[in-house]
Design an enzyme around this catalytic site. Sequence first.
Site, mmCIF file in Angstrom:
data_model
loop_
_atom_site.group_PDB
_atom_site.id
_atom_site.type_symbol
_atom_site.label_atom_id
_atom_site.label_comp_id
_atom_site.label_asym_id
_atom_site.label_seq_id
_atom_site.Cartn_x
_atom_site.Cartn_y
_atom_site.Cartn_z
ATOM 1 N N GLU A 20 0.807 -1.225 0.000
ATOM 2 C CA GLU A 20 0.000 0.000 0.000
ATOM 3 C C GLU A 20 0.839 1.274 0.000
ATOM 4 O O GLU A 20 0.761 2.095 0.930
ATOM 5 C CB GLU A 20 -0.954 0.018 1.197
ATOM 6 N N GLU B 218 -5.447 -8.737 1.360
ATOM 7 C CA GLU B 218 -6.077 -8.275 2.609
ATOM 8 C C GLU B 218 -7.548 -8.007 2.343
ATOM 9 O O GLU B 218 -7.896 -7.349 1.356
ATOM 10 C CB GLU B 218 -5.459 -6.965 3.131
HETATM 11 C C1 GBH Z 1 -4.663 -1.868 5.562
HETATM 12 O O1 GBH Z 1 -4.756 -0.583 5.065
HETATM 13 C C2 GBH Z 1 -3.271 -2.079 6.087
HETATM 14 O O2 GBH Z 1 -2.456 -2.725 5.119
HETATM 15 C C3 GBH Z 1 -3.222 -2.802 7.395
HETATM 16 O O3 GBH Z 1 -1.941 -2.697 7.957
HETATM 17 C C4 GBH Z 1 -4.271 -2.256 8.319
HETATM 18 O O4 GBH Z 1 -4.204 -2.808 9.609
HETATM 19 C C5 GBH Z 1 -5.606 -2.559 7.716
HETATM 20 O O5 GBH Z 1 -5.703 -2.010 6.440
HETATM 21 C C6 GBH Z 1 -6.775 -2.016 8.523
HETATM 22 O O6 GBH Z 1 -6.743 -0.630 8.573
HETATM 23 O O7 GBH Z 1 -9.775 6.614 4.949
HETATM 24 O O8 GBH Z 1 -9.346 8.460 3.465
HETATM 25 O O9 GBH Z 1 -7.604 6.898 4.002
HETATM 26 C C7 GBH Z 1 -6.021 -0.164 4.613
HETATM 27 C C8 GBH Z 1 -5.919 1.266 4.175
HETATM 28 C C9 GBH Z 1 -8.042 2.244 4.550
HETATM 29 C C10 GBH Z 1 -6.723 2.791 2.619
HETATM 30 C C11 GBH Z 1 -9.225 2.917 3.968
HETATM 31 C C12 GBH Z 1 -7.904 3.512 2.062
HETATM 32 C C13 GBH Z 1 -9.874 4.741 2.641
HETATM 33 C C14 GBH Z 1 -9.478 6.141 2.368
HETATM 34 N N1 GBH Z 1 -7.123 1.759 3.550
HETATM 35 N N2 GBH Z 1 -8.756 3.975 3.144
HETATM 36 S S1 GBH Z 1 -9.013 7.079 3.772
#
Ligand code: GBH
Length: 464
Positions: A157, A358
């Site tokens: 990511e 994931e």
């Molecule tokens: C994952 O990221 C990670 O790889 C992991 O380490 C983590 O524990 C898991 O998710 C749970 O969070 O809210 O505006 O950023 C997920 C990341 C989260 C990216 C939701 C996009 C939506 C946009 N994602 N996000 S914002």
Amino acid sequence: MSAASFPESFVWGVSTSAFQIEGATTAGGRGPSIWDGFSADRAEACDHYHRHTEDVRLMKDLGIAAYRFSVSWARVIPDGCGKVNAAGLDFYDRLVDELIAAGITPYATLYHWDLPQALEDRGGWPVRDTAHHFADYAAIVHERLGDRVGTWFTVNEPWVAAFLGYGSGIHAPGRTSTADAFRSAHHMLLAHGLGVQALRAAGASEVGAALNISPVLTPAQVSDFDRELTEEDAEAVARIDALVNRQFLDPMLRGAYPTDLVPLIERHAGLGHVHDGDLDVIAAPTDLLGVNYYSPLVVQAQPSEPADPAFPGSEGVLFCTVPTAVTAMGWPIVPACLSQLLGRLSREYPQTELMITENGADFVDVATGDSIHDLERISFIEEHLRALRTAIDDGANVRGYLVWTLLDNLEWSDGYQRKFGLVHVDFATQRRRPKDSARWYRDVIARNGLPETRARRPTLETVA
Ligand code: GBH
């Protein structure tokens, strides 16, 4: 194949990341990482560094075929470059041996956000050298584990690490510079490309990256994907999609930045950090694309809206809440987006085998005595597996599915309050207890398919 079953070779498993479970941040010669002091909670996490044998046993009980873990760069090379810490490599060596003895295929991720602090002190990801140090580190880890680990993910990511770490600053290292966020993104792409080269040269059998890919939709499309968009909404959707998804997919899989993104990068960061030849390195052929899917991004055009610092160039775009069910973190639950996303990736990047690296959710779990009833998690996973099955029927080439995550863990800036695990962890005692979802997932794996009857969401009474 019955309606609820999966292809015979389908790979079931779970994913974790080093900083979120290992703890032991000063043990065995590990150097500091940018996350150690960033989250308000102590970084002891699940103490997996000392409890890996028990955790592998928990995975064996689930019957999983694959375990994706990440390697802590600062455990292997405490200063990020230079001297190697043998005790750090020994830890992963033991872990891999235990996994193989338990019949579990190890999938290793080399960078899941925990940059060695020493490299941050030299400028971090905005600095190009960091990508070269990453490639050296990749080769060192491969040298030790490559005889038993066949599948490697370079970066996890990069959008999150670059734009939340260096843009909005809600993730470590907490810097807030749009220029640095774009430079970081490019250097993470370069780290991926140089890492692929280093891993290939060392004889790695499979390499790829794991990307957070968020379908971008308008509120009306959440219930009707085929809904026509106004020109303004279509432009807002395309802009966010370019930033979050195509900024990484296109360089890696097509060898070019999206043309609609280039002016934005140039405006915020110039293009001096993009050297001739970089995109050829970044586009080195890979074997597998890891797809981390949680939820869609729902947006619409709204002229007065200021830019969100995590999404440079998002002025005029409103991030919307929609009346769907949500997780405890408030993320909308839209399983159909997973089918749509896999269909899109199969059409637009047809050469790439996909894997869900994931998918999962945090909920407030209900405990009765020793049992932990997490029907909402079961229902979340079940609905996403149905959506995945639909995509496979429609021709998507998906190797397998990894639940995020095995254990309740240290959820980055949110600390220990977020519960994503199939297994509950009492952080005072480190006692592990499989939740109902762990048993349910074990049954899914054993029958290579879903149960005939759907899990029911708990009613409000049972949650209270
Ligand atoms: C994952 O990221 C990670 O790889 C992991 O380490 C983590 O524990 C898991 O998710 C749970 O969070 O809210 O505006 O950023 C997920 C990341 C989260 C990216 C939701 C996009 C939506 C946009 N994602 N996000 S914002």
